[in-house]
Scaffold this motif. Sequence first.
Motif, short mmCIF file in Angstrom:
data_model
loop_
_atom_site.label_atom_id
_atom_site.label_comp_id
_atom_site.label_asym_id
_atom_site.label_seq_id
_atom_site.Cartn_x
_atom_site.Cartn_y
_atom_site.Cartn_z
N CYS A 1 0.83 -1.01 0.25
CA CYS A 1 -0.19 0.07 -0.30
C CYS A 1 0.59 1.88 0.00
CB CYS A 1 -0.89 0.58 1.09
SG CYS A 1 0.12 -0.14 3.27
N GLY A 2 2.01 0.81 1.07
CA GLY A 2 3.00 2.45 0.91
C GLY A 2 2.89 3.26 1.93
N VAL A 3 1.73 2.99 2.79
CA VAL A 3 1.40 3.89 4.15
C VAL A 3 3.02 3.93 4.53
CG1 VAL A 3 0.84 3.92 6.00
CG2 VAL A 3 -1.01 3.34 4.23
N CYS A 4 3.74 2.87 5.12
CA CYS A 4 4.89 2.96 5.41
C CYS A 4 5.75 4.01 4.69
CB CYS A 4 5.79 1.49 5.74
SG CYS A 4 6.17 0.68 4.39
N VAL A 5 6.04 3.53 3.59
CA VAL A 5 7.12 4.30 2.91
C VAL A 5 7.08 6.01 2.69
CG1 VAL A 5 7.69 4.18 0.12
CG2 VAL A 5 7.35 2.98 0.63
N GLU A 6 5.31 6.11 2.35
CA GLU A 6 5.27 7.75 2.62
C GLU A 6 5.78 8.23 4.12
OE1 GLU A 6 3.55 10.09 0.38
OE2 GLU A 6 4.40 8.44 -0.56
N GLN A 7 5.57 7.52 5.65
CA GLN A 7 5.89 8.08 6.52
C GLN A 7 7.06 8.00 7.07
OE1 GLN A 7 3.23 8.92 8.82
NE2 GLN A 7 4.86 9.03 9.73
N CYS A 8 8.10 7.45 6.30
CA CYS A 8 9.35 7.77 6.60
C CYS A 8 10.02 9.03 6.30
CB CYS A 8 10.04 6.11 6.02
SG CYS A 8 11.75 5.98 6.70
N ASN A 9 10.35 9.41 7.22
CA ASN A 9 10.53 10.63 6.84
C ASN A 9 12.69 10.32 6.65
OD1 ASN A 9 8.81 12.15 7.65
ND2 ASN A 9 9.94 11.82 9.49
N PHE A 10 13.37 9.21 6.98
CA PHE A 10 14.43 8.61 6.45
C PHE A 10 15.60 8.27 5.20
CE2 PHE A 10 13.77 9.03 10.73
CZ PHE A 10 13.78 9.82 11.45
N LYS A 11 13.96 8.55 4.42
CA LYS A 11 14.15 7.29 3.30
C LYS A 11 14.43 6.34 3.24
CE LYS A 11 12.81 11.26 0.62
NZ LYS A 11 11.64 12.08 0.76
N ALA A 12 14.29 5.62 4.11
CA ALA A 12 14.31 3.72 4.60
C ALA A 12 13.99 2.99 4.07
CB ALA A 12 14.86 4.25 5.93
N LEU A 13 12.31 3.65 3.39
CA LEU A 13 11.70 2.44 2.83
C LEU A 13 11.58 3.36 1.26
CD1 LEU A 13 8.81 2.40 5.86
CD2 LEU A 13 10.59 -0.06 4.30
N GLU A 14 11.24 2.87 0.57
CA GLU A 14 11.42 2.91 -1.26
C GLU A 14 10.24 1.76 -2.10
OE1 GLU A 14 13.56 3.96 -5.51
OE2 GLU A 14 14.57 2.88 -3.52
N LEU A 15 9.04 2.40 -2.65
CA LEU A 15 7.39 1.45 -2.91
C LEU A 15 8.85 1.41 -4.13
CD1 LEU A 15 5.66 0.30 -2.01
CD2 LEU A 15 3.85 2.28 -2.96
N VAL A 16 8.39 0.13 -4.78
CA VAL A 16 9.28 -0.26 -6.44
C VAL A 16 8.29 -0.99 -7.09
CG1 VAL A 16 11.25 -0.07 -5.97
CG2 VAL A 16 9.81 -2.16 -5.55
N ASP A 17 8.80 -1.09 -8.40
CA ASP A 17 6.91 -2.43 -9.09
C ASP A 17 7.24 -3.61 -8.67
OD1 ASP A 17 5.81 -0.21 -10.80
OD2 ASP A 17 7.76 -0.87 -12.19
N GLU A 18 6.67 -4.87 -8.16
CA GLU A 18 6.95 -5.85 -7.49
C GLU A 18 6.75 -6.38 -8.94
OE1 GLU A 18 6.99 -9.44 -5.72
OE2 GLU A 18 6.05 -7.92 -5.21
N GLU A 19 7.81 -7.15 -9.16
CA GLU A 19 8.74 -8.14 -10.34
C GLU A 19 8.09 -9.68 -10.31
OE1 GLU A 19 12.83 -7.74 -10.75
OE2 GLU A 19 12.49 -5.63 -10.60
#
Length: 99
Positions: free
Chosen positions: A81-99
């Motif tokens: 869903c990407g909620v964790c990525v949006e919340q992270c202020n340190f850019k430790a999470l990135e949302l990428v296409d599933e392969e």
Amino acid sequence: MDRRMKVTPETPWKDIPRGGTMLDGGNAVDFKTGDWRVMKPIWYEDKCKHCMFCWAVCPDMSIIVEDGKMTSIDYDHCKGCGVCVEQCNFKALELVDEE
């Protein structure tokens, strides 16, 4: 009580549950809902400050925490869903296409 649907060739189509229907509550661990994912969060441990904001907002409890620190992501249940990525202020999470 076994509530699984018994489907036979004689079962009317109106009596067959729609795909993905969960007949019992509290059974999310029984289904690998991560298979539905189109996008996938990637965790960069070196950027992570272990603030646990991602854990607090994850609707699927897919952030794995041990001893108060993030250790991985449960991809079997993460729906991307990407909620964790949006919340992270340190850019430790990135949302990428599933392969």
